[in-house]
Design a protein around this motif. Sequence first.
Motif, PDB file in Angstrom:
ATOM      1  N   GLN A   1       0.830  -1.202   0.000  1.00 30.29           N
ATOM      2  CA  GLN A   1       0.000   0.000   0.000  1.00 30.29           C
ATOM      3  C   GLN A   1       0.869   1.258   0.000  1.00 30.29           C
ATOM      4  OE1 GLN A   1      -2.203  -0.915   3.534  1.00 30.29           O
ATOM      5  NE2 GLN A   1      -4.034  -1.538   2.383  1.00 30.29           N
ATOM      6  N   ALA A   2       1.925   1.246   0.804  1.00 31.73           N
ATOM      7  CA  ALA A   2       2.832   2.401   0.851  1.00 31.73           C
ATOM      8  C   ALA A   2       3.536   2.588  -0.488  1.00 31.73           C
ATOM      9  CB  ALA A   2       3.850   2.234   1.972  1.00 31.73           C
ATOM     10  N   ALA A   3       3.930   1.489  -1.119  1.00 27.27           N
ATOM     11  CA  ALA A   3       4.583   1.578  -2.431  1.00 27.27           C
ATOM     12  C   ALA A   3       3.624   2.163  -3.461  1.00 27.27           C
ATOM     13  CB  ALA A   3       5.071   0.205  -2.867  1.00 27.27           C
ATOM     14  N   ALA A   4       2.365   1.736  -3.431  1.00 27.83           N
ATOM     15  CA  ALA A   4       1.375   2.277  -4.359  1.00 27.83           C
ATOM     16  C   ALA A   4       1.143   3.767  -4.109  1.00 27.83           C
ATOM     17  CB  ALA A   4       0.062   1.517  -4.227  1.00 27.83           C
ATOM     18  N   LEU A   5       1.138   4.176  -2.846  1.00 26.99           N
ATOM     19  CA  LEU A   5       0.995   5.595  -2.536  1.00 26.99           C
ATOM     20  C   LEU A   5       2.159   6.409  -3.090  1.00 26.99           C
ATOM     21  CD1 LEU A   5      -0.287   5.504   1.152  1.00 26.99           C
ATOM     22  CD2 LEU A   5      -1.486   6.480  -0.818  1.00 26.99           C
ATOM     23  N   VAL A   6       3.380   5.908  -2.910  1.00 30.75           N
ATOM     24  CA  VAL A   6       4.558   6.635  -3.385  1.00 30.75           C
ATOM     25  C   VAL A   6       4.549   6.733  -4.907  1.00 30.75           C
ATOM     26  CG1 VAL A   6       7.083   6.561  -3.540  1.00 30.75           C
ATOM     27  CG2 VAL A   6       5.954   6.135  -1.361  1.00 30.75           C
ATOM     28  N   ILE A   7       4.187   5.660  -5.590  1.00 37.23           N
ATOM     29  CA  ILE A   7       4.109   5.705  -7.057  1.00 37.23           C
ATOM     30  C   ILE A   7       3.035   6.702  -7.487  1.00 37.23           C
ATOM     31  CG2 ILE A   7       3.472   4.362  -9.103  1.00 37.23           C
ATOM     32  CD1 ILE A   7       4.865   1.962  -7.718  1.00 37.23           C
ATOM     33  N   GLY A   8       1.905   6.681  -6.818  1.00 38.20           N
ATOM     34  CA  GLY A   8       0.859   7.655  -7.119  1.00 38.20           C
ATOM     35  C   GLY A   8       1.310   9.078  -6.890  1.00 38.20           C
ATOM     36  N   MET A   9       2.127   9.289  -5.858  1.00 37.43           N
ATOM     37  CA  MET A   9       2.638  10.629  -5.578  1.00 37.43           C
ATOM     38  C   MET A   9       3.594  11.088  -6.671  1.00 37.43           C
ATOM     39  SD  MET A   9       3.109  10.140  -1.523  1.00 37.43           S
ATOM     40  CE  MET A   9       1.714   9.598  -0.559  1.00 37.43           C
ATOM     41  N   ASP A  10       4.377  10.161  -7.205  1.00 35.87           N
ATOM     42  CA  ASP A  10       5.261  10.512  -8.319  1.00 35.87           C
ATOM     43  C   ASP A  10       4.449  10.885  -9.554  1.00 35.87           C
ATOM     44  OD1 ASP A  10       7.519  10.130  -6.810  1.00 35.87           O
ATOM     45  OD2 ASP A  10       7.833   8.070  -7.492  1.00 35.87           O
ATOM     46  N   VAL A  11       3.369  10.169  -9.798  1.00 32.88           N
ATOM     47  CA  VAL A  11       2.483  10.507 -10.914  1.00 32.88           C
ATOM     48  C   VAL A  11       1.854  11.882 -10.679  1.00 32.88           C
ATOM     49  CG1 VAL A  11       0.335   9.870 -12.096  1.00 32.88           C
ATOM     50  CG2 VAL A  11       2.029   8.116 -11.544  1.00 32.88           C
ATOM     51  N   GLY A  12       1.483  12.160  -9.458  1.00 32.89           N
ATOM     52  CA  GLY A  12       0.917  13.469  -9.128  1.00 32.89           C
ATOM     53  C   GLY A  12       1.893  14.599  -9.372  1.00 32.89           C
ATOM     54  N   THR A  13       3.150  14.377  -9.065  1.00 34.98           N
ATOM     55  CA  THR A  13       4.175  15.381  -9.308  1.00 34.98           C
ATOM     56  C   THR A  13       4.332  15.626 -10.803  1.00 34.98           C
ATOM     57  OG1 THR A  13       5.346  14.746  -7.306  1.00 34.98           O
ATOM     58  CG2 THR A  13       6.602  15.966  -8.941  1.00 34.98           C
ATOM     59  N   THR A  14       4.351  14.553 -11.580  1.00 33.79           N
ATOM     60  CA  THR A  14       4.476  14.672 -13.029  1.00 33.79           C
ATOM     61  C   THR A  14       3.251  15.362 -13.612  1.00 33.79           C
ATOM     62  OG1 THR A  14       5.761  12.645 -13.055  1.00 33.79           O
ATOM     63  CG2 THR A  14       4.866  13.369 -15.147  1.00 33.79           C
ATOM     64  N   PHE A  15       2.071  15.036 -13.095  1.00 36.91           N
ATOM     65  CA  PHE A  15       0.829  15.639 -13.579  1.00 36.91           C
ATOM     66  C   PHE A  15       0.844  17.155 -13.385  1.00 36.91           C
ATOM     67  CE2 PHE A  15      -3.653  16.856 -12.943  1.00 36.91           C
ATOM     68  CZ  PHE A  15      -4.175  16.443 -14.150  1.00 36.91           C
TER      69      PHE A  15
ATOM     70  N   ALA B   1       3.475  19.082 -13.336  1.00 30.94           N
ATOM     71  CA  ALA B   1       4.401  19.643 -14.320  1.00 30.94           C
ATOM     72  C   ALA B   1       3.774  19.678 -15.713  1.00 30.94           C
ATOM     73  CB  ALA B   1       5.690  18.830 -14.339  1.00 30.94           C
ATOM     74  N   VAL B   2       3.044  18.652 -16.059  1.00 29.04           N
ATOM     75  CA  VAL B   2       2.375  18.614 -17.364  1.00 29.04           C
ATOM     76  C   VAL B   2       1.342  19.733 -17.458  1.00 29.04           C
ATOM     77  CG1 VAL B   2       0.790  17.267 -18.800  1.00 29.04           C
ATOM     78  CG2 VAL B   2       2.794  16.180 -17.806  1.00 29.04           C
ATOM     79  N   LEU B   3       0.576  19.937 -16.407  1.00 31.79           N
ATOM     80  CA  LEU B   3      -0.396  21.029 -16.418  1.00 31.79           C
ATOM     81  C   LEU B   3       0.285  22.382 -16.576  1.00 31.79           C
ATOM     82  CD1 LEU B   3      -3.021  20.076 -13.680  1.00 31.79           C
ATOM     83  CD2 LEU B   3      -3.309  20.081 -16.152  1.00 31.79           C
ATOM     84  N   ALA B   4       1.439  22.545 -15.986  1.00 30.57           N
ATOM     85  CA  ALA B   4       2.160  23.814 -16.082  1.00 30.57           C
ATOM     86  C   ALA B   4       2.641  24.085 -17.498  1.00 30.57           C
ATOM     87  CB  ALA B   4       3.335  23.813 -15.119  1.00 30.57           C
ATOM     88  N   THR B   5       2.892  23.037 -18.269  1.00 29.85           N
ATOM     89  CA  THR B   5       3.399  23.236 -19.634  1.00 29.85           C
ATOM     90  C   THR B   5       2.302  23.555 -20.634  1.00 29.85           C
ATOM     91  OG1 THR B   5       3.267  20.894 -20.190  1.00 29.85           O
ATOM     92  CG2 THR B   5       5.337  21.681 -19.259  1.00 29.85           C
ATOM     93  N   PHE B   6       1.052  23.265 -20.329  1.00 21.27           N
ATOM     94  CA  PHE B   6      -0.013  23.511 -21.301  1.00 21.27           C
ATOM     95  C   PHE B   6      -0.102  24.976 -21.706  1.00 21.27           C
ATOM     96  CE2 PHE B   6      -2.438  19.529 -19.957  1.00 21.27           C
ATOM     97  CZ  PHE B   6      -1.961  18.827 -21.050  1.00 21.27           C
ATOM     98  N   GLY B   7       0.044  25.872 -20.768  1.00 22.48           N
ATOM     99  CA  GLY B   7      -0.062  27.291 -21.090  1.00 22.48           C
ATOM    100  C   GLY B   7       1.135  27.821 -21.847  1.00 22.48           C
ATOM    101  N   GLY B   8       2.301  27.225 -21.677  1.00 28.79           N
ATOM    102  CA  GLY B   8       3.499  27.756 -22.304  1.00 28.79           C
ATOM    103  C   GLY B   8       3.902  27.078 -23.598  1.00 28.79           C
ATOM    104  N   ALA B   9       3.248  26.001 -23.964  1.00 35.29           N
ATOM    105  CA  ALA B   9       3.629  25.268 -25.173  1.00 35.29           C
ATOM    106  C   ALA B   9       3.205  26.042 -26.415  1.00 35.29           C
ATOM    107  CB  ALA B   9       2.995  23.878 -25.174  1.00 35.29           C
ATOM    108  N   GLN B  10       4.104  26.108 -27.386  1.00 34.08           N
ATOM    109  CA  GLN B  10       3.816  26.722 -28.669  1.00 34.08           C
ATOM    110  C   GLN B  10       3.671  25.622 -29.711  1.00 34.08           C
ATOM    111  OE1 GLN B  10       3.368  30.029 -28.966  1.00 34.08           O
ATOM    112  NE2 GLN B  10       3.702  30.179 -26.763  1.00 34.08           N
ATOM    113  N   TRP B  11       2.980  25.909 -30.776  1.00 33.28           N
ATOM    114  CA  TRP B  11       2.746  24.888 -31.802  1.00 33.28           C
ATOM    115  C   TRP B  11       4.039  24.420 -32.437  1.00 33.28           C
ATOM    116  CZ3 TRP B  11      -1.362  22.192 -31.736  1.00 33.28           C
ATOM    117  CH2 TRP B  11      -2.553  22.737 -31.260  1.00 33.28           C
TER     118      TRP B  11
END
Length: 67
Positions: free
Chosen positions: A33-47, A49-59
Amino acid sequence: MIGVLITMVTQSSSTSVATALAALSVGAVNFPQAAALVIGMDVGTTFTAVLATFGGAQWHVAPVLLM
């Protein structure tokens, strides 16, 4: 999913990981359960960062992202 939500709310994966490790050490969660939480937290961190790039991405950058 819980790990992703915790990280998105706190905006800090290190705080979330420390909380998961504390819960593991006191027996509130088991190791898988702790391992699944940590993996989920890593996905949350990446998510976040991805949201932050949507506004700055150019075509003209988009083809680089597809490689």
